[in-house]
Design a protein around this motif. Structure first.
Motif, PDB file in Angstrom:
ATOM      1  N   SER A  13      -4.855   2.477  13.963  1.00 20.53           N
ATOM      2  CA  SER A  13      -4.450   1.117  13.633  1.00 20.53           C
ATOM      3  C   SER A  13      -5.411   0.549  12.599  1.00 20.53           C
ATOM      4  N   SER A  14      -4.972  -0.453  11.882  1.00 24.22           N
ATOM      5  CA  SER A  14      -5.786  -1.121  10.863  1.00 24.22           C
ATOM      6  C   SER A  14      -6.366  -0.133   9.849  1.00 24.22           C
ATOM      7  N   VAL A  15      -5.557   0.801   9.399  1.00 23.30           N
ATOM      8  CA  VAL A  15      -5.994   1.764   8.392  1.00 23.30           C
ATOM      9  C   VAL A  15      -5.941   1.088   7.034  1.00 23.30           C
ATOM     10  N   LYS A  16      -7.043   1.145   6.298  1.00 23.95           N
ATOM     11  CA  LYS A  16      -7.117   0.511   4.989  1.00 23.95           C
ATOM     12  C   LYS A  16      -7.557   1.543   3.955  1.00 23.95           C
ATOM     13  N   PHE A  17      -6.897   1.539   2.822  1.00 24.73           N
ATOM     14  CA  PHE A  17      -7.227   2.413   1.710  1.00 24.73           C
ATOM     15  C   PHE A  17      -7.836   1.579   0.590  1.00 24.73           C
ATOM     16  N   ASP A  18      -8.611   2.219  -0.243  1.00 26.72           N
ATOM     17  CA  ASP A  18      -9.159   1.566  -1.424  1.00 26.72           C
ATOM     18  C   ASP A  18      -7.988   1.016  -2.253  1.00 26.72           C
ATOM     19  N   PRO A  19      -8.110  -0.193  -2.808  1.00 25.75           N
ATOM     20  CA  PRO A  19      -6.990  -0.769  -3.576  1.00 25.75           C
ATOM     21  C   PRO A  19      -6.503   0.118  -4.722  1.00 25.75           C
ATOM     22  N   ALA A  20      -7.411   0.818  -5.393  1.00 24.45           N
ATOM     23  CA  ALA A  20      -6.993   1.698  -6.493  1.00 24.45           C
ATOM     24  C   ALA A  20      -6.169   2.869  -5.959  1.00 24.45           C
ATOM     25  N   VAL A  21      -6.565   3.432  -4.811  1.00 25.10           N
ATOM     26  CA  VAL A  21      -5.808   4.520  -4.183  1.00 25.10           C
ATOM     27  C   VAL A  21      -4.457   3.992  -3.728  1.00 25.10           C
ATOM     28  N   GLU A  22      -4.454   2.816  -3.145  1.00 27.66           N
ATOM     29  CA  GLU A  22      -3.222   2.182  -2.673  1.00 27.66           C
ATOM     30  C   GLU A  22      -2.221   2.012  -3.828  1.00 27.66           C
ATOM     31  N   ALA A  23      -2.695   1.509  -4.961  1.00 23.82           N
ATOM     32  CA  ALA A  23      -1.821   1.264  -6.111  1.00 23.82           C
ATOM     33  C   ALA A  23      -1.295   2.568  -6.718  1.00 23.82           C
TER      34      ALA A  23
END
Length: 90
Positions: A13-23
């Motif tokens: 739960s609450s998995v977050k990726f780096d914004p650049a990886v996300e984009a």
């Protein structure tokens, strides 16, 4: 002393990726994981009511990784957990 083996269930739960990886990759992971678990430890009675506990657990956790909905690999983490506890029996 004791030895144990069992099954581990992990829900990510609450998995977050780096914004650049996300984009760039639109990543996601499978939220549920099943794996093995091993344990060794001992309980030591200090007196009639009080005891201490020491244990070591090895847990096997992995999940699938996706990019834009397509499976691209696996995320694997196999932590070694060390625990110390105090117990009171009443």
């Amino acid at each position: 002393p004791y030895v144990g083996a069992g099954i581990n269930y992990t829900r990510f739960s609450s998995v977050k990726f780096d914004p650049a990886v996300e984009a760039a990759l639109d990543p996601s992971i499978k939220k549920n994981s099943w794996g093995g678990a091993l344990q060794v430890g001992f309980d030591y009675a200090l007196d009639k009511n009080w005891s201490i506990n020491f244990d070591v657990k090895k847990v096997y956790i992995s999940t699938d990784v996706y990019s834009a909905g397509a499976k691209v690999g696996k995320f694997k983490v196999d932590p070694l957990l060390v625990g110390v506890g105090v117990g009171y029996r009443f």
